[in-house]
Design a protein around this motif. Sequence first.
Motif, PDB file in Angstrom:
ATOM      1  N   LEU A 258       0.854  -1.185   0.000  1.00  0.00           N
ATOM      2  CA  LEU A 258       0.000   0.000   0.000  1.00  0.00           C
ATOM      3  C   LEU A 258       0.889   1.235   0.000  1.00  0.00           C
ATOM      4  CD1 LEU A 258      -2.530  -1.103   2.766  1.00  0.00           C
ATOM      5  CD2 LEU A 258      -2.805  -1.283   0.304  1.00  0.00           C
ATOM      6  N   ASN A 259       0.647   2.133  -0.963  1.00  0.00           N
ATOM      7  CA  ASN A 259       1.442   3.358  -1.034  1.00  0.00           C
ATOM      8  C   ASN A 259       1.256   4.169   0.247  1.00  0.00           C
ATOM      9  OD1 ASN A 259       2.523   5.873  -1.621  1.00  0.00           O
ATOM     10  ND2 ASN A 259       2.004   5.709  -3.791  1.00  0.00           N
ATOM     11  N   PRO A 260       2.361   4.417   0.989  1.00  0.00           N
ATOM     12  CA  PRO A 260       2.229   5.054   2.302  1.00  0.00           C
ATOM     13  C   PRO A 260       1.701   6.493   2.229  1.00  0.00           C
ATOM     14  CG  PRO A 260       4.534   4.914   1.640  1.00  0.00           C
ATOM     15  CD  PRO A 260       3.752   4.106   0.656  1.00  0.00           C
ATOM     16  N   ARG A 261       1.764   7.108   1.062  1.00  0.00           N
ATOM     17  CA  ARG A 261       1.338   8.506   0.961  1.00  0.00           C
ATOM     18  C   ARG A 261      -0.069   8.669   0.403  1.00  0.00           C
ATOM     19  NH1 ARG A 261       5.639  11.664   2.230  1.00  0.00           N
ATOM     20  NH2 ARG A 261       7.538  10.437   2.366  1.00  0.00           N
ATOM     21  N   MET A 262      -0.816   7.573   0.302  1.00  0.00           N
ATOM     22  CA  MET A 262      -2.194   7.679  -0.187  1.00  0.00           C
ATOM     23  C   MET A 262      -3.150   7.269   0.912  1.00  0.00           C
ATOM     24  SD  MET A 262      -1.580   6.035  -3.940  1.00  0.00           S
ATOM     25  CE  MET A 262      -3.006   6.424  -4.908  1.00  0.00           C
TER      26      MET A 262
ATOM     27  N   LYS B 230      -8.100   6.913  -1.542  1.00  0.00           N
ATOM     28  CA  LYS B 230      -7.346   7.017  -2.792  1.00  0.00           C
ATOM     29  C   LYS B 230      -6.836   5.664  -3.256  1.00  0.00           C
ATOM     30  CE  LYS B 230      -5.672  11.594  -3.600  1.00  0.00           C
ATOM     31  NZ  LYS B 230      -4.519  12.475  -3.687  1.00  0.00           N
ATOM     32  N   LEU B 231      -6.408   4.857  -2.295  1.00  0.00           N
ATOM     33  CA  LEU B 231      -5.881   3.541  -2.633  1.00  0.00           C
ATOM     34  C   LEU B 231      -6.926   2.705  -3.351  1.00  0.00           C
ATOM     35  CD1 LEU B 231      -3.961   2.716   0.657  1.00  0.00           C
ATOM     36  CD2 LEU B 231      -2.955   2.763  -1.616  1.00  0.00           C
TER      37      LEU B 231
ATOM     38  N   GLU C 153      -8.337   4.334  -6.776  1.00  0.00           N
ATOM     39  CA  GLU C 153      -7.413   4.430  -7.907  1.00  0.00           C
ATOM     40  C   GLU C 153      -7.804   3.450  -9.014  1.00  0.00           C
ATOM     41  OE1 GLU C 153      -3.296   3.463  -7.278  1.00  0.00           O
ATOM     42  OE2 GLU C 153      -2.676   4.829  -8.866  1.00  0.00           O
TER      43      GLU C 153
END
Lengths: 307, 304, 544
Positions: C366-370, C374-375, C378
């Motif tokens: 999981l993208n830590p900045r989303m 948003k995750l 997307e």
Amino acid sequence: MSDTRIQVPVVAEKGRIGTWLSMLWADKLAFLAALFLLIALLCAILGPWLMGDIATKQNLRGRNAPPFDLSRGWAYVLGADALGRPLLARIVVAARVTLLVAASAVAASAIVGCVLGLIAGYSRKRAAQWIMRLGDVIMSFPSLLLAVIVLYMLEPSVANIVLVLAITRIPVYLRTTRAEVLEVRERMFVSAAKVMGASDSRIIFRHILPVVLPTLVTIATLDFAFVMLAESSLSFLGIGIQPPEISWGLMVAQGRQYLTTAWWLSFWPGLAIILTTLSLNLLSNWMRIALDPAQRWRLEMKGRKND
Amino acid sequence: MGKFIGKRALASGISLVGLVILVFFLSRLTGDPTDLYLPLDASVEAREQFREMHGFNDPLIVQFGRYVSDLAQGNFGESIRQARPAMEVVLQAFGWTLQLAVITMSLVTVAAIIVGSLAAFNVGGVFDRIATFFSLVGASAPDFWIAIVGIVLFAVHWHVLPTSGTGTVWHWVLPVAVLFIRPFGLILQVVRGSMITVLSSAYIKTARAKGVRTRPIIFVHALRNAMLPVITVIGDQAAAILNGAVVVETIFGFPGIGKLMIDSILLRDFPVVLAAIMVSALAIFLMNLLIDLAYAMLDPRIRY
Amino acid sequence: MTDHLLEVRDLSVEFHTAAGTVRAVQNVSWHLDRGETLAILGESGSGKSVSALAVMNLIDMPPGRITSGTILLNGRDMLTMTPEERRQINGATIAMIFQDPLAHLNPVYTVGWQIAEMMTTHGQPGDRARARALELLGRVGIPDPDAAMKKYPHEFSGGQRQRLMIAMALACKPDILIADEPTTALDVTVQAQVLALLEELQQETGMGLLLITHDLGVVAEIADRVVVMNAGEIVETGNAAEVYHNPQHPYTRKLIDAAPGKGQMPKERDRSGQPLLQAQKLQKHYGAFHALKGVDLTIMPGETVAVVGESGSGKSTLARAILRLDDPDGGRILYKGSDLMAMPPRDLFRLRRDLQMVFQDPTQSLNPRMTVFKLISEAWEIHPDILPKAQWKDRVAELLVKVGLTPEMAKRYPHQFSGGQRQRIAIARALAMEPKLIVCDEAVSALDVSIQAQVIQLLDGLRREFGLSYLFIAHDLPVVRDFADRVIVMKSGRIVEEGTVRQIFEDPVQPYTRALLAASLDPDPQVQAARRHAREELEQRIPA
């Protein structure tokens, strides 16, 4: 129901700025640094407009007037230079060129270096190899020396100084970006995005760049200090900013011949340089924590306690 | 390893050739040095003879060809200013700078490693805070300004130290001290950061579980691992002194390669400028090689 | 009353963290005698390692603080000793080995030096220490000890590194060995060997062994007594077999019930009709390494196919190749009969919707900045035809509820969740694409047993609700037993054996499959004892 939905983002937006401010407040030194940089920035924008006339008015009776003497007016509180011009006003005016040169050089090298680094890190093609070789070539130039030679040959002008400084700093961003991209590219969330069918540009700009960007901003802040020091060194050597334009480095150089009689001519502009670079360093340290979601809580906790 | 050195040598070689060509042609474009060397009232014949002697009358490309063929025979030309072989002049100056760099960087490395390690061992303590703040100030200070303040205080005000030359040990104090400050601040921060990371790593926990004493934990188990990022910065800073101590050498009248280079550029002493560039490029190349070697020595996982 | 070798009485430890003071353990008491093996069993966050760290003086203070209790070593209170006395005990009287031996060995020193240092630290002369280090390397089964002395940790395999740690820990002949999850990252066959080595050495030296683990199977294999911990407190303690067969505390019961490998095996399915996905003769090279050597595989609609194998077997490469994350060098992948390899990018892009993946480590996938919103959304940004933007918010909420989370979590970032919750988010993200097949690459192996059971349950429910197919990559056989329809066993890039779950588990044909089954640990100490017996016989029949 619909009302609350509309309001939510607004509140969140305000909240975000508030959070940043309270995180800044949590680190007192970083807060002071940001404050100082803000003042320096205001000087750079408004200075020449507000004090341009005072700063250039020669007054031979006030030559090398000592500091802390208010009898001539507040502008002379830091003393006056060899032509009787008030130092405080000149420092305020000189902020523009000093910061402008550094900012342009940093922006140019950061953008070029970052783009090249993204290409070199993400594509597996021949281009990546060539970009890295180019970086190696620039790195193996003696940078300050290169600047000295080129500026001496090409006539020192603001544009040339920016150009030379920018070129010598490109490898810093190029290498950092590439190294980070190489690492981030292999992370599983990038694979996850690929599985969803994300395009290369989406992966680069939505997934990789946001992870790399904080590092770059932190480095750019640090590099701003470095470039400022380099510019002032060049100006000090006489091949940087040329009179009648003034930068802090040039002011230190101009005061050098009066060292034994009037130390303040060199001292104050040097102090301005130190405080600015120190502030940039402090702010960069703060950013390293504030821009990392996994570490940010340190500042958020402290900020809350102080509220 | 051989392939790796070859790759590095190629990059350095390309940049050196590029730089030599660039400087050769740019420098000839800036004007004729004759006027700088002969008195104003020198006769036309004398000027012509001077130009003939140094080959300024030939087309640029012919001058360049001659320079290259001389180079091939190991002849770097003659200094216009000193009428000595250019390489001899450069090597003499480089010797001084090398001494300056070695002394300064040895002091910086030892001091930064000790202070940084101790600061990292007690993060947030009084010692750590003081060390961090002063390293930040040091890393932020422009060296020419420190040099000036140093001269005002120690030479002008208190008359305890000489301001220029290389005669006695005392002549070295101010240049070394000024050159010390910035690298010290930078390296100290890297040492501290790297040491903090390493001290929280798993193998340090193992060492504590083994009952290893505190001092060997810091200086044997942690330091060697923490040195890896530090080495790079030490190399950069050493390289910066080797060819960029221009400002400090100028201010203190130190006869090193930086000052020589500036003077030669100002006086259009082309053979010396070119020879100096080649020497510093070689120095940087060797420096980087040394750094890579140190890397491989410190970390058995790195093989080239 | 005679003193125990080591006794912890009423120990309480707290940590100061950002979230306030955390009581890591409260009033924990246990004891260990010479020659016995005590296991501390608990899931992550249970505080199972804390008392051992307190024994070793490895708790950083601050932020940690021991608020009450005593630790008695042969009747002497360690907490009142000077730091120097504690240091002298560490390594000499009580030694410790850890999970992840690569991280716990210093990367820049030779293993010979590191083992000898244990002895020189405690006063032995260097040459004697080196001689004994050499001897120890041979004793723990490192091949060519002379050469191994001069090697560095990265030059050994995972199992060998744990052997090195054991050699180092035993160098000073300690009375007590603390082993903190010593086999967790190892392959099952290697795990069995390391545990056997520990047991052997214990019999030789008569030391007390304190084993910290999350794995009921490890307890069943090696422990005499067990202490079960939950949320910083001891909930149950007793003889290992008794605790398993007659658990008193509800938490222990839950833990035992959650252990995989006891459920009903699924019925056999009809495999006629068009397969959903077929792989034919897949090949993949990484440089000189041949990762896939011609792998065939068929998945029917609604079917769950498990691929089992140890590290290096090529099972993850297979998963990545099927999704074309790493393009295979040879072979064909047919999805509903059309070749994925020969497909134009536009069609492949459309197909991406049908084939989704859930990765091993949700922290990294999981993208830590989303944010969670948003995750998940997307998916619809990339494939706008799935869902109009106006419905995103409602659909995200719906999906979060479906995977057992709450809608208001959509605003948070991944690092604000626990491991199990993160994996649920990753599953919700895969579901957002409305896929036909989900590839689960070790999707539950990083999770605690009880969480693991919940996530499997979730996957099972989704399978029934949406008719999903799974390709389930795992190293753990028991997990596969309850969940899969068919099992494929892989080794060194090849399929060793393939069949229904019943065929593989009850009637394995290939020796490798049998060895894998024999090495996997059963949570029941009695079953495990019988299995060990069988394994020893197997080993005698076919020498390695």
